[in-house]
Design an enzyme around this catalytic site. Structure first.
Site: not given
Ligand code: PMP
Length: 446
Positions: A144, A246, A273
């Site tokens: 994700y 990421d 985060k």
């Molecule tokens: N990349 C990863 C690995 C994530 O876990 C998340 C959200 N949990 C995101 C991107 C997206 O971040 P956001 O919810 O702040 O948009």
């Protein structure tokens, strides 16, 4: 007890349903049959609107690395709120947070701020496309990278549609995802260097980037292998595609991020985060050469990146306060505490006589209701029955003073105490025993 249809949360949910689809504005928070509403939090404790207090072992999906309302962060937020909350100028705070992050991570030569992890990954993809002039990107099956149709391709495929293991199908998660978008996403099998490289080679000339998370939550929070990461680094370098790491979650693994722990040197990194200290944030960081696509000087940027709230002073100030508290030693302590938590959970499985397992590194952990070897998305993939077991256990914890997420994902913070890990272990053991007693865990699994 949850669920309780006379509770304030249930009543609020009913009210929310009148103005929000399914009463919800954040899919991952929906905990059927309703959502729990928060009142306040302090340190490791969070209190809902019914006055029920729980120990937080989720911290808003890993964000609150210092727990709720850390005094040093609150003080800076209050001070900044009285000065200016957002403005049509840049502020010094964004430079300070950028300096702090760039001084910590060798691959961060330049950085730009966004409001979320999703905005960071979306704009990193744009940067890669702008730099290379290519349109496709690759991601791992199950991984994700944000709530955006292209990144949602193959985040949750199942045995009925995922196709050949060596050649995973591209399965959009949202209806209405266009064929053009799906065709631009190349899905590779996690931790299979040969299989993945074969697929990448077929698209080598069209790939702008390969997105990678060193420990993807939706692939079971299991680590990428050294060989897999090395293949991706070599492939991207050789074929002129960008390697985008990421680190929205894995940045929690070290004060220099997961990239240091895993020994990988990405072209770009996406963050989110905890770097905003509990306020909305995201960032794209990386090598000068690639970040230069955003440079507005001269003829203007090759890649447009606007955002009314980018680098807003509230998030920057909160992020700075939070990040300054996070030293190398903080991460070492979090890692030790995390190892202790995973060990206690393993011990609980042994005592209960249930062959389950727990994955994770550092301050992150995830419970798996199986003993299969976890090495990729398909080996991690949970059956309906397994999902039901985890959800049952998480409701049990919820009703015994512990907040994790519905999928059995947990995080520690710098204010987590050993007694709280003991509390978690005790409640897990009681929950597993109750599951056995009620026949929720079948004989075959004991
Ligand atoms: N990349 C990863 C690995 C994530 O876990 C998340 C959200 N949990 C995101 C991107 C997206 O971040 P956001 O919810 O702040 O948009």
């Amino acid at each position: 007890m949850f669920p309780d249809f006379t509770s304030k949360s249930a009543q609020l949910y009913e009210r929310a349903c009148k103005v929000m689809p399914g009463g919800n504005t954040r899919t991952s928070l929906f905990w059927p049959p309703y959502q729990i509403y928060a009142d306040r939090g302090s340190g490791s404790r969070v209190v809902d609107v019914d006055g029920v207090e729980r120990t937080d072992f989720h911290y808003n999906f890993t964000v609150l690395i210092h727990g709720h309302s850390h005094p040093a962060v609150v003080e800076r937020i209050q001070d900044q709120a009285g000065k200016i909350t957002c403005v049509s100028y840049a502020t010094e705070a964004e430079i300070e947070l950028a300096e702090l992050l760039c001084s910590r991570v060798p691959s961060f030569e330049k950085i730009r701020f966004t409001n979320s992890g999703t905005e960071a990954t979306m704009n990193a993809l744009k940067a890669a496309r702008g730099y290379t002039g290519r349109s496709k990107f690759a991601k791992c099956e199950g991984a994700y990278h944000g709530t955006f149709d292209a990144f949602e391709v193959s985040i949750a495929p199942g045995p009925d549609n995922w196709g050949d293991r060596k050649r995973p199908a591209s399965i959009p998660a949202s209806k209405g995802t266009t064929k053009g978008i799906v065709d631009d996403v190349v899905i590779i099998p996690f931790n299979d260097p040969e299989g993945a490289e074969r697929i990448l080679q077929e698209h080598a000339k069209d790939l702008a980037a390969v997105f990678m998370d060193v420990m993807p939550v939706r692939v079971g929070l299991i680590p990428a292998s050294t060989e897999f990461l090395k293949m991706l680094r070599d492939f991207t370098t050789k074929n002129g595609a960008l390697l985008i790491l990421d680190e929205v979650i894995s940045f929690r693994l070290d004060h220099r991020g997961g990239q240091t722990v895993f020994g990988i040197d990405p072209d770009l990194t996406t963050l989110g985060k905890f770097i905003g200290g509990g306020l909305p944030v995201g960032a794209i960081a990386g090598k000068d050469e690639f970040m230069a696509v955003f440079d507005p000087r001269g003829e203007g940027p090759a890649v447009w990146h606007g955002g009314t709230f980018n680098a807003n002073p509230m998030s920057m100030i909160a992020g700075l306060a939070s990040m300054k508290l996070l030293t190398h030693e903080s991460f070492v302590r979090l890692g030790t505490l995390g190892e202790h938590a995973r060990e206690r959970i393993r011990e609980v499985f042994r005592i209960a006589g249930i062959p389950w397992q727990v994955s994770g590194i550092g301050s992150l952990f995830r419970i798996h209701p199986s003993e299969r070897e976890l090495k990729d998305y398909r080996s991690y993939y949970q059956s309906g029955e397994e999902k039901g077991q985890i959800e049952w256990l998480m409701v049990y914890l919820l009703n015994h003073g512990i907040l994790m997420n519905r999928m059995g994902i947990g995080a520690l913070s710098t204010v987590t105490r050993e007694e709280e890990i003991e509390q978690l272990a005790e409640m897990l053991l009681a929950g597993l025993r109750a599951m056995k007693k009620d026949g929720i865990i079948k004989e075959a699994q004991r």
